[in-house]
Enzyme design. Structure first.
Site, PDB file in Angstrom:
ATOM      1  N   GLU A   1     -55.966 -15.390   7.390  1.00 52.89           N
ATOM      2  CA  GLU A   1     -54.864 -16.164   7.736  1.00 52.89           C
ATOM      3  C   GLU A   1     -53.660 -15.634   7.993  1.00 52.89           C
ATOM      4  O   GLU A   1     -53.121 -14.816   7.091  1.00 52.89           O
ATOM      5  CB  GLU A   1     -54.726 -17.272   6.672  1.00 52.89           C
ATOM      6  CG  GLU A   1     -53.974 -18.529   7.032  1.00 52.89           C
ATOM      7  CD  GLU A   1     -53.575 -19.487   5.924  1.00 52.89           C
ATOM      8  OE1 GLU A   1     -53.337 -20.625   6.196  1.00 52.89           O
ATOM      9  OE2 GLU A   1     -53.973 -19.037   4.615  1.00 52.89           O
TER      10      GLU A   1
ATOM     11  N   ASN B   1     -45.328  -8.856   8.932  1.00 52.95           N
ATOM     12  CA  ASN B   1     -45.144  -9.636  10.187  1.00 52.95           C
ATOM     13  C   ASN B   1     -46.464  -9.489  10.922  1.00 52.95           C
ATOM     14  O   ASN B   1     -47.158  -8.637  10.916  1.00 52.95           O
ATOM     15  CB  ASN B   1     -44.104  -9.018  11.078  1.00 52.95           C
ATOM     16  CG  ASN B   1     -43.543 -10.026  12.068  1.00 52.95           C
ATOM     17  OD1 ASN B   1     -44.090 -10.732  12.727  1.00 52.95           O
ATOM     18  ND2 ASN B   1     -42.032  -9.948  12.100  1.00 52.95           N
TER      19      ASN B   1
ATOM     20  N   ASP C   1     -45.019 -21.371  13.484  1.00 54.33           N
ATOM     21  CA  ASP C   1     -43.759 -21.648  13.680  1.00 54.33           C
ATOM     22  C   ASP C   1     -43.826 -21.869  15.374  1.00 54.33           C
ATOM     23  O   ASP C   1     -44.323 -21.083  16.189  1.00 54.33           O
ATOM     24  CB  ASP C   1     -42.745 -20.537  13.543  1.00 54.33           C
ATOM     25  CG  ASP C   1     -41.409 -20.663  14.016  1.00 54.33           C
ATOM     26  OD1 ASP C   1     -40.915 -21.647  14.915  1.00 54.33           O
ATOM     27  OD2 ASP C   1     -40.519 -20.180  13.413  1.00 54.33           O
TER      28      ASP C   1
ATOM     29  N   TYR D   1     -48.111 -28.057   4.307  1.00 53.13           N
ATOM     30  CA  TYR D   1     -47.433 -28.783   5.368  1.00 53.13           C
ATOM     31  C   TYR D   1     -48.440 -29.831   5.989  1.00 53.13           C
ATOM     32  O   TYR D   1     -47.682 -31.022   6.205  1.00 53.13           O
ATOM     33  CB  TYR D   1     -47.334 -27.714   6.505  1.00 53.13           C
ATOM     34  CG  TYR D   1     -45.876 -27.153   6.354  1.00 53.13           C
ATOM     35  CD1 TYR D   1     -44.871 -27.389   5.736  1.00 53.13           C
ATOM     36  CD2 TYR D   1     -46.028 -25.666   6.819  1.00 53.13           C
ATOM     37  CE1 TYR D   1     -43.575 -27.021   5.644  1.00 53.13           C
ATOM     38  CE2 TYR D   1     -44.593 -25.037   6.637  1.00 53.13           C
ATOM     39  CZ  TYR D   1     -43.656 -25.654   6.239  1.00 53.13           C
ATOM     40  OH  TYR D   1     -42.442 -24.744   6.034  1.00 53.13           O
TER      41      TYR D   1
END
Length: 210
Positions: free
Chosen positions: A38, A93, A115, A190
């Site tokens: 993930e 990252n 994002d 979320y």
């Protein structure tokens, strides 16, 4: 997302250090279990529940924000019996993903509520931009999959175009996941928040054809 600095963060991170291998590609050693990753695990609800429910697979959760991955690891450690043996974490990252794992080593990638980078000039930063898709392809096995969810319709439409342009096979496309007949969905933190506000959740599965 801006996260408040956690108190005694260094001490809390140290308590989770065994879940943060320097070399995530080899943390599970020689194994026949397929590897799933993930990218952007957030606070860890999705990946923890997924790992618990799928003991026949190994999982790596990648997250850039240190305080956030700390919360994810603490959530996993709080389970009865501690963090599952098939789950580990990596703080870094996504643009290094193809350097972390060897070719054809990953069975599935999860992209949950990435994002959206809404400004057009930032399109190449979106995790479904074709440049990223090509990086994923180098480390994914033939017929491996990407499972993608978002609340952002613009990002979803962009992603559909990018997957098609890069010749991925799409299936299980949903414009309103929670009102569809899809079974087995595990929500992220979320996702629960967005869906409770009546916001539709968009989802697709993309299969590597190369």
């Amino acid at each position: 997302m801006r996260v408040r600095k956690k108190r005694i963060g260094e001490r809390r991170l140290a308590a989770c250090a065994h879940l943060l291998p320097a070399d995530p590609a080899h943390v599970f050693g020689e194994t026949d279990k397929p590897l799933r990753v993930e990218i952007g695990c957030g606070k860890g609800r999705f990946i923890t529940e997924t790992a618990v429910g799928n003991p026949g697979y190994n999982f790596i959760a990648v997250e850039l924000v240190t305080d956030v991955i700390m919360l994810a690891m603490e959530k996993a450690m709080a389970l009865e019996g501690g963090c599952p043996d098939n789950l580990r974490f990596y703080s870094g990252n996504a643009d290094r993903i193809d350097e972390l794992f060897s070719a054809h080593s990953i069975d599935r990638i999860y992209l949950n509520f990435s994002d959206p980078w809404p400004k057009a000039r930032h399109a190449k930063r979106r995790l479904t931009y074709r440049g990223f898709l090509q990086e994923y392809r180098r480390i994914m096995g033939e017929n491996a999959e990407i499972f993608f969810k978002t609340d952002n319709r613009g990002l979803f439409e962009f992603s559909l175009n990018e997957f098609c342009a890069d010749d991925w096979k799409l299936s299980n496309i949903s414009l309103d996941l929670h009102n569809s007949d899809y079974e087995g969905n595990i929500m992220t933190e979320y996702e629960e928040k967005f869906s409770s506000r009546g916001m539709p959740i968009y989802r697709l599965e993309a299969r590597n054809r190369k």
